[in-house]
Motif scaffolding. Structure first.
Motif, PDB file in Angstrom:
ATOM      1  N   LEU A  10      -5.783   5.278   8.001  1.00 34.25           N
ATOM      2  CA  LEU A  10      -5.324   4.273   7.051  1.00 34.25           C
ATOM      3  C   LEU A  10      -4.264   3.366   7.673  1.00 34.25           C
ATOM      4  O   LEU A  10      -4.328   2.138   7.548  1.00 34.25           O
ATOM      5  CB  LEU A  10      -4.767   4.954   5.795  1.00 34.25           C
ATOM      6  CG  LEU A  10      -5.799   5.514   4.819  1.00 34.25           C
ATOM      7  CD1 LEU A  10      -5.127   6.413   3.789  1.00 34.25           C
ATOM      8  CD2 LEU A  10      -6.556   4.404   4.119  1.00 34.25           C
TER       9      LEU A  10
ATOM     10  N   SER B 234      -5.588   0.926  10.151  1.00 35.03           N
ATOM     11  CA  SER B 234      -6.489  -0.075   9.571  1.00 35.03           C
ATOM     12  C   SER B 234      -5.763  -1.137   8.760  1.00 35.03           C
ATOM     13  O   SER B 234      -6.380  -2.120   8.348  1.00 35.03           O
ATOM     14  CB  SER B 234      -7.534   0.619   8.681  1.00 35.03           C
ATOM     15  OG  SER B 234      -8.301   1.547   9.417  1.00 35.03           O
ATOM     16  N   LEU B 235      -4.476  -0.954   8.495  1.00 41.89           N
ATOM     17  CA  LEU B 235      -3.735  -1.939   7.698  1.00 41.89           C
ATOM     18  C   LEU B 235      -3.557  -3.242   8.463  1.00 41.89           C
ATOM     19  O   LEU B 235      -3.414  -3.237   9.694  1.00 41.89           O
ATOM     20  CB  LEU B 235      -2.359  -1.376   7.312  1.00 41.89           C
ATOM     21  CG  LEU B 235      -2.333  -0.253   6.285  1.00 41.89           C
ATOM     22  CD1 LEU B 235      -0.895   0.215   6.056  1.00 41.89           C
ATOM     23  CD2 LEU B 235      -2.956  -0.696   4.966  1.00 41.89           C
TER      24      LEU B 235
ATOM     25  N   GLN C 170      -0.826  -1.241  -4.519  1.00 44.18           N
ATOM     26  CA  GLN C 170      -2.019  -0.413  -4.611  1.00 44.18           C
ATOM     27  C   GLN C 170      -1.658   1.000  -4.167  1.00 44.18           C
ATOM     28  O   GLN C 170      -1.081   1.196  -3.104  1.00 44.18           O
ATOM     29  CB  GLN C 170      -3.133  -0.987  -3.736  1.00 44.18           C
ATOM     30  CG  GLN C 170      -3.432  -2.433  -4.109  1.00 44.18           C
ATOM     31  CD  GLN C 170      -4.569  -3.010  -3.321  1.00 44.18           C
ATOM     32  OE1 GLN C 170      -5.692  -2.573  -3.465  1.00 44.18           O
ATOM     33  NE2 GLN C 170      -4.279  -3.992  -2.505  1.00 44.18           N
TER      34      GLN C 170
ATOM     35  N   PHE D  17       0.841  -1.186   0.000  1.00 45.19           N
ATOM     36  CA  PHE D  17       0.000   0.000   0.000  1.00 45.19           C
ATOM     37  C   PHE D  17       0.884   1.246   0.000  1.00 45.19           C
ATOM     38  O   PHE D  17       1.679   1.451   0.924  1.00 45.19           O
ATOM     39  CB  PHE D  17      -0.910   0.004   1.228  1.00 45.19           C
ATOM     40  CG  PHE D  17      -1.844  -1.170   1.276  1.00 45.19           C
ATOM     41  CD1 PHE D  17      -3.101  -1.096   0.700  1.00 45.19           C
ATOM     42  CD2 PHE D  17      -1.454  -2.366   1.865  1.00 45.19           C
ATOM     43  CE1 PHE D  17      -3.964  -2.179   0.724  1.00 45.19           C
ATOM     44  CE2 PHE D  17      -2.302  -3.458   1.896  1.00 45.19           C
ATOM     45  CZ  PHE D  17      -3.562  -3.370   1.322  1.00 45.19           C
TER      46      PHE D  17
ATOM     47  N   TYR E  67      -6.193   3.719  -6.577  1.00 46.42           N
ATOM     48  CA  TYR E  67      -7.417   4.268  -5.995  1.00 46.42           C
ATOM     49  C   TYR E  67      -7.253   5.769  -5.877  1.00 46.42           C
ATOM     50  O   TYR E  67      -6.386   6.254  -5.164  1.00 46.42           O
ATOM     51  CB  TYR E  67      -7.665   3.672  -4.601  1.00 46.42           C
ATOM     52  CG  TYR E  67      -7.977   2.195  -4.640  1.00 46.42           C
ATOM     53  CD1 TYR E  67      -9.283   1.749  -4.744  1.00 46.42           C
ATOM     54  CD2 TYR E  67      -6.956   1.245  -4.597  1.00 46.42           C
ATOM     55  CE1 TYR E  67      -9.579   0.396  -4.796  1.00 46.42           C
ATOM     56  CE2 TYR E  67      -7.247  -0.103  -4.644  1.00 46.42           C
ATOM     57  CZ  TYR E  67      -8.552  -0.521  -4.733  1.00 46.42           C
ATOM     58  OH  TYR E  67      -8.833  -1.857  -4.783  1.00 46.42           O
TER      59      TYR E  67
ATOM     60  N   SER F 261     -12.360   2.676   0.228  1.00 54.03           N
ATOM     61  CA  SER F 261     -11.451   2.181  -0.805  1.00 54.03           C
ATOM     62  C   SER F 261     -10.503   1.131  -0.236  1.00 54.03           C
ATOM     63  O   SER F 261     -10.217   0.113  -0.879  1.00 54.03           O
ATOM     64  CB  SER F 261     -10.647   3.344  -1.402  1.00 54.03           C
ATOM     65  OG  SER F 261     -11.466   4.172  -2.173  1.00 54.03           O
ATOM     66  N   LEU F 262      -9.999   1.379   0.994  1.00 46.84           N
ATOM     67  CA  LEU F 262      -9.108   0.405   1.623  1.00 46.84           C
ATOM     68  C   LEU F 262      -9.858  -0.893   1.922  1.00 46.84           C
ATOM     69  O   LEU F 262      -9.313  -1.986   1.751  1.00 46.84           O
ATOM     70  CB  LEU F 262      -8.530   0.987   2.916  1.00 46.84           C
ATOM     71  CG  LEU F 262      -7.567   0.072   3.684  1.00 46.84           C
ATOM     72  CD1 LEU F 262      -6.365  -0.304   2.828  1.00 46.84           C
ATOM     73  CD2 LEU F 262      -7.119   0.729   4.983  1.00 46.84           C
ATOM     74  N   ARG F 263     -11.120  -0.768   2.343  1.00 48.08           N
ATOM     75  CA  ARG F 263     -11.919  -1.963   2.605  1.00 48.08           C
ATOM     76  C   ARG F 263     -12.072  -2.791   1.332  1.00 48.08           C
ATOM     77  O   ARG F 263     -11.987  -4.013   1.361  1.00 48.08           O
ATOM     78  CB  ARG F 263     -13.289  -1.557   3.150  1.00 48.08           C
ATOM     79  CG  ARG F 263     -14.154  -2.754   3.574  1.00 48.08           C
ATOM     80  CD  ARG F 263     -15.510  -2.319   4.094  1.00 48.08           C
ATOM     81  NE  ARG F 263     -15.388  -1.633   5.372  1.00 48.08           N
ATOM     82  CZ  ARG F 263     -15.600  -0.330   5.545  1.00 48.08           C
ATOM     83  NH1 ARG F 263     -15.960   0.421   4.512  1.00 48.08           N
ATOM     84  NH2 ARG F 263     -15.487   0.228   6.715  1.00 48.08           N
TER      85      ARG F 263
ATOM     86  N   TYR G  62      -2.680   5.029  -3.446  1.00 46.88           N
ATOM     87  CA  TYR G  62      -3.763   5.912  -3.022  1.00 46.88           C
ATOM     88  C   TYR G  62      -3.293   7.360  -3.088  1.00 46.88           C
ATOM     89  O   TYR G  62      -2.253   7.710  -2.530  1.00 46.88           O
ATOM     90  CB  TYR G  62      -4.179   5.612  -1.572  1.00 46.88           C
ATOM     91  CG  TYR G  62      -4.852   4.282  -1.389  1.00 46.88           C
ATOM     92  CD1 TYR G  62      -6.222   4.197  -1.212  1.00 46.88           C
ATOM     93  CD2 TYR G  62      -4.124   3.100  -1.399  1.00 46.88           C
ATOM     94  CE1 TYR G  62      -6.856   2.977  -1.046  1.00 46.88           C
ATOM     95  CE2 TYR G  62      -4.741   1.871  -1.239  1.00 46.88           C
ATOM     96  CZ  TYR G  62      -6.104   1.824  -1.057  1.00 46.88           C
ATOM     97  OH  TYR G  62      -6.719   0.620  -0.905  1.00 46.88           O
TER      98      TYR G  62
END
Length: 583
Positions: free
Chosen positions: A192, A195-196, A264, A158, A287, A313-315, A266
């Motif tokens: 973010l 939540s990783l 990915q 990420f 994203y 988006s992360l979900r 962001y």
């Protein structure tokens, strides 16, 4: 502050006040038809001609299209009225809205037809025979099994890009004068990172006239690397000059990909076209979370919170990958289909995907039915969905035309250097034929008396009050992010004075009811109870990090979870059940 809409007039500079709004809505299955009437009062001593700037009020996407636009004359006191009519083949159980609604009124005994009304505030949110041929719309709204959804991906690289140009010093909006864009970006990165999942890789780039990165290359996500990143994020300011995103993107994609860790990227700048080019050139997902208007991937207005959209988006990114997607049409004999939508390349839980098809050949009746089969592979298992489709109404024709126009416009942008006049002509012809606006066409004012188009010199005229009356207020920021900032990378919270302060308690108050030998487990349960008891309005923002905390709690296999939940509810004055916490 960007305006919601505006007038461009041929003379005079005094504003046109908005006097009333009327909204009529009809929903049939997954298709909605909306008629919005905005009345303005001309206080000038002469008649005026105007161009209505609706591009920001009615943003174009393949899921929506402006079909009819007219400008009658009227003079009424200011009012806001709303009426919605709902039709469904299955019973309608409820209608959810961020605005207040009158109770649902059913129109028949099986509850498949209903009306709602009275909104206090609301947000308005192939060529030639397309309008004559039958058109089908396939609406996919996937719900994957619980076993699949619980297996949150622990792999992935990420990469987050943070804008540190001078423009990030600006206030987000006039209602929150102390909150700047850079502050919001820091809060977003905090959520973010918390939540990783453990086991993934990450890096953070910031850019302006130059760019910087926190780590020379992406590193594995753990408590040490997370703390290093957060410490540097807290020191980031809007001090890097201009806005040049191309160089950091080139640097990111020049790095070797980590095996079995799909990359990915962001970013939150208005760079959809640029990013889509990179997405087509490199095997990774990009994203783009847009601040302002004009984005389709994530739509964020001046009063929206950015964080829920980014976490969404992360979900999506953490869902098990869906690949080898194919769509198979089975239609009556003598009927063929031309697919008008771009190919589906990804499917996410909770996100709708639309497929439009233009049918040609002999169709026996409007009720003629066929089927569509969607096949894909997820988590090493092959799946398929079977859906019946039938000929649809004119509203769907226009949505299909809108999807085809957007697809052709994207193709035209890619061929812009070749000045493809044929592509432009095809878009214009389809737009005029279907009544759907495009980048080459627009609705114009015509004098009904003589049928002539107005062609006087035009000047810009803003409309005060339109955006204020049609946008919900952005909630004030609360100190709950301080609690989130204390979470470890593994998902747990430590029992310390900082946690007690974030919960609004003293260390003694937090320590005294704690069962023996459960320090971090007790602290983590307290944090989850507090979030669910006091911050449900921000659930979309903390849900992923809470899921990680629940996974940590389960791994402890402690026998005193029920005792801790009961004691935590007593301490915090909540009544959150253990099942609601996911335990």
């Amino acid at each position: 502050v960007p305006l919601c809409c505006g007038f461009v007039l041929s003379f005079s500079i005094s504003p046109f006040p908005l006097k009333s709004i009327e909204v009529e809505l009809e929903v049939r299955d997954h298709v909605a038809t909306v008629v919005s009437t905005l009345n303005y009062q001309n206080k000038e001593d002469k008649a005026v001609e105007a161009v209505f700037l609706s591009v920001m009020l009615f943003p174009g996407s393949e899921g929506a299209s402006v079909q009819v636009f007219s400008v009658p004359a009227s003079l009424v006191p200011y009012t806001l009225c709303f009426c919605g009519r709902l039709f469904s083949p299955r019973p309608i159980c409820k209608v959810e809205s961020s605005c207040s609604l009158d109770p649902l009124q059913y129109l028949n005994t099986d509850q498949t037809q209903a009306t709602v009304g009275r909104v206090l505030m609301c947000v308005l949110c192939v060529v030639g025979t397309l309008m004559g041929d039958p058109v089908v719309m396939v609406s996919l709204y996937p719900e994957f099994s619980q076993s699949v959804m619980s297996s949150v991906a622990s792999c992935g690289e990420f990469v987050f890009l943070m804008d540190r140009s001078g423009s990030m010093k600006r206030k987000i909006n006039n209602k929150e004068r102390n909150k700047t864009r850079i502050n919001s970006a820091r809060d977003t990165l905090l959520l973010l990172l918390k939540s990783l999942p453990m086991g993934c890789f990450f890096n953070i780039y910031s850019f302006g006239s130059k760019y910087q990165h926190i780590f020379p290359q992406s590193v594995e996500y753990n408590q040490k690397t997370m703390k290093q990143a957060l410490k540097k994020i807290e020191r980031m300011e809007a001090d890097l000059g201009g806005t040049e995103i191309l160089k950091p993107l080139k640097h990111i994609y020049s790095q070797r990909c980590i095996p079995n860790q799909p990359r990915q990227v962001y970013t939150h700048k208005q760079m959809l076209f640029l990013l889509s080019n990179f997405h087509s050139l490199y095997s990774s997902f990009c994203y783009s979370v847009i601040v302002g208007r004009g984005g389709h991937a994530q739509f964020i207005t001046g009063t929206d919170r950015m964080q829920p959209k980014v976490i969404q988006s992360l979900r999506f990114a953490l869902q098990p990958t869906v690949k080898d997607i194919s769509v198979i049409w089975d239609l009556p004999k003598g009927v063929s289909v031309t697919v008008l939508s771009p190919p589906i390349t990804s499917i996410f839980q909770g996100q709708r995907s639309l497929i439009y098809g233009q049918l040609s050949g002999q169709v026996s009746s409007e009720a003629a039915e066929g089927s569509v089969t969607l096949k894909y592979i997820q988590a090493v298992t092959r799946h398929q969905w079977f859906l019946l489709v039938s000929v649809c109404r004119l509203t769907v024709h226009r949505l299909a035309a809108c999807a085809l126009i957007r697809s052709l416009e994207m193709e035209n942008r890619e061929l812009r250097e070749r000045q493809d006049g044929e592509m432009k002509e095809k878009v214009v012809q389809l737009s005029v034929h279907s009544g759907v606006s495009s980048s080459f066409t627009a609705f114009i004012a015509v004098n009904k008396a003589d049928g002539k188009v107005i062609q006087r010199p035009l000047i810009y005229r803003p409309i005060p009050g339109a955006s204020e009356c049609m946008k919900p207020k952005q909630p004030l920021r609360e100190p709950w992010l301080q609690l989130v900032s204390l979470q470890d990378a593994s998902g747990c919270w430590a029992l310390d004075p900082a946690l007690a302060a974030a919960l609004g308690k003293t260390s003694e108050e937090v320590e005294s009811p704690k069962p023996d030998s459960v320090g971090n487990l007790w602290a983590t349960i307290l944090a989850l109870i507090w979030l669910r008891g006091f911050k449900m309005d921000a659930k979309e923002e903390w849900e992923l990090l809470a899921t990680k905390a629940v996974s940590w709690l389960r791994a402890q296999n402690a026998p005193c979870v029920t005792e801790c939940v009961d004691a935590g509810n007593t301490l915090l004055g909540c009544s959150v059940q253990k099942d609601a916490l996911g335990l």
